[in-house]
Design a protein around this motif. Structure first.
Motif, PDB file in Angstrom:
ATOM      1  N   SER A  53     -18.636 -50.319  30.451  1.00 31.18           N
ATOM      2  CA  SER A  53     -18.147 -51.007  31.642  1.00 31.18           C
ATOM      3  C   SER A  53     -17.853 -49.992  32.743  1.00 31.18           C
ATOM      4  CB  SER A  53     -16.876 -51.796  31.317  1.00 31.18           C
ATOM      5  OG  SER A  53     -15.789 -50.908  31.125  1.00 31.18           O
ATOM      6  N   TYR A  54     -17.668 -50.470  33.949  1.00 29.88           N
ATOM      7  CA  TYR A  54     -17.347 -49.602  35.092  1.00 29.88           C
ATOM      8  C   TYR A  54     -16.081 -48.798  34.801  1.00 29.88           C
ATOM      9  CZ  TYR A  54     -16.647 -48.310  40.022  1.00 29.88           C
ATOM     10  OH  TYR A  54     -16.488 -47.619  41.191  1.00 29.88           O
ATOM     11  N   THR A  60     -15.844 -44.752  37.711  1.00 31.87           N
ATOM     12  CA  THR A  60     -14.465 -44.904  38.199  1.00 31.87           C
ATOM     13  C   THR A  60     -14.102 -43.809  39.193  1.00 31.87           C
ATOM     14  OG1 THR A  60     -13.615 -43.668  36.307  1.00 31.87           O
ATOM     15  CG2 THR A  60     -13.625 -46.054  36.115  1.00 31.87           C
ATOM     16  N   PRO A  64     -12.132 -47.709  43.037  1.00 33.81           N
ATOM     17  CA  PRO A  64     -11.911 -48.948  42.299  1.00 33.81           C
ATOM     18  C   PRO A  64     -13.056 -49.936  42.514  1.00 33.81           C
ATOM     19  CG  PRO A  64     -10.298 -48.697  44.071  1.00 33.81           C
ATOM     20  CD  PRO A  64     -11.139 -47.480  44.068  1.00 33.81           C
ATOM     21  N   ASP A  65     -13.355 -50.718  41.475  1.00 32.25           N
ATOM     22  CA  ASP A  65     -14.441 -51.680  41.574  1.00 32.25           C
ATOM     23  C   ASP A  65     -14.011 -52.978  42.246  1.00 32.25           C
ATOM     24  OD1 ASP A  65     -12.828 -52.565  39.504  1.00 32.25           O
ATOM     25  OD2 ASP A  65     -14.498 -53.349  38.327  1.00 32.25           O
ATOM     26  N   SER A  66     -12.730 -53.162  42.478  1.00 30.40           N
ATOM     27  CA  SER A  66     -12.236 -54.419  43.032  1.00 30.40           C
ATOM     28  C   SER A  66     -11.992 -54.354  44.538  1.00 30.40           C
ATOM     29  CB  SER A  66     -10.944 -54.814  42.308  1.00 30.40           C
ATOM     30  OG  SER A  66      -9.969 -53.801  42.486  1.00 30.40           O
ATOM     31  N   VAL A  67     -12.528 -53.337  45.218  1.00 24.55           N
ATOM     32  CA  VAL A  67     -12.338 -53.220  46.667  1.00 24.55           C
ATOM     33  C   VAL A  67     -13.249 -54.225  47.370  1.00 24.55           C
ATOM     34  CG1 VAL A  67     -12.597 -51.717  48.675  1.00 24.55           C
ATOM     35  CG2 VAL A  67     -11.700 -50.795  46.544  1.00 24.55           C
ATOM     36  N   ARG A  68     -12.668 -55.014  48.270  1.00 25.60           N
ATOM     37  CA  ARG A  68     -13.426 -55.995  49.050  1.00 25.60           C
ATOM     38  C   ARG A  68     -13.119 -55.788  50.525  1.00 25.60           C
ATOM     39  NH1 ARG A  68     -15.358 -55.986  44.830  1.00 25.60           N
ATOM     40  NH2 ARG A  68     -15.535 -57.642  43.308  1.00 25.60           N
ATOM     41  N   GLU A  76      -9.096 -55.685  50.647  1.00 21.24           N
ATOM     42  CA  GLU A  76      -8.336 -56.107  49.477  1.00 21.24           C
ATOM     43  C   GLU A  76      -8.712 -55.233  48.296  1.00 21.24           C
ATOM     44  OE1 GLU A  76      -9.023 -60.170  48.439  1.00 21.24           O
ATOM     45  OE2 GLU A  76      -8.107 -60.946  50.248  1.00 21.24           O
ATOM     46  N   VAL A  77      -7.727 -54.904  47.477  1.00 17.06           N
ATOM     47  CA  VAL A  77      -7.970 -54.212  46.209  1.00 17.06           C
ATOM     48  C   VAL A  77      -7.291 -55.053  45.142  1.00 17.06           C
ATOM     49  CG1 VAL A  77      -7.606 -52.131  44.839  1.00 17.06           C
ATOM     50  CG2 VAL A  77      -8.058 -51.937  47.289  1.00 17.06           C
ATOM     51  N   GLY A  78      -8.058 -55.535  44.194  1.00 18.13           N
ATOM     52  CA  GLY A  78      -7.503 -56.372  43.132  1.00 18.13           C
ATOM     53  C   GLY A  78      -6.944 -57.675  43.653  1.00 18.13           C
ATOM     54  N   GLY A  79      -7.484 -58.179  44.765  1.00 20.00           N
ATOM     55  CA  GLY A  79      -7.044 -59.450  45.329  1.00 20.00           C
ATOM     56  C   GLY A  79      -5.860 -59.353  46.270  1.00 20.00           C
TER      57      GLY A  79
END
Length: 125
Positions: A53-54, A60, A64-68, A76-79
């Motif tokens: 996984s990432y 890593t 972070p993989d959750s950056v939007r 957003e990071v992690g929502g």
């Protein structure tokens, strides 16, 4: 040269490229121009897809993989929205649409050229 010798040479180049990428995984370059050229640019950072996984792999280190990123400029990071969106933005690509030093983007140049041609046709016609 026989097929076996050629295959061995090809396999050797592939192994060298994989090793070059593996070394980059320890300390990935920050600038695009510092990434490898040649055969190594065709190798996948972090190995083949599906091996891990990432969060378990060297990816890593890229962040972070959750950056939007949103159109309004927020991030957003992690929502959750971050206080300083600039912390998650890289340097603009030279000559790109976000580069403040770029004269104009290629589409603007092309469209300006089309307008000049159209003006010339009006005068001649």
């Amino acid at each position: 040269m026989s097929d076996e010798e050629e295959k061995t040479e090809h396999q050797q180049k592939m192994e060298e490229a994989k090793e070059e990428i593996h070394q980059l995984e320890e300390d990935p370059p920050e600038k695009l121009e510092d990434w490898p050229d040649g055969q190594a640019k065709y190798e996948t950072f972090g190995g083949a897809e599906g091996d891990h996984s990432y969060a378990e792999g060297p990816e890593t280190k890229l962040g972070p993989d959750s950056v939007r990123h949103h159109e309004d400029g927020s991030v957003e990071v992690g929502g959750e929205r971050v206080d300083d969106p600039d912390e998650f933005k890289g340097e603009p690509i030279a000559g790109g649409p976000t580069d403040p030093d770029a004269k104009s983007n290629p589409d603007e140049q092309r469209l300006a050229g089309d307008d000049d041609q159209a003006d010339g046709e009006d005068e001649a016609g």
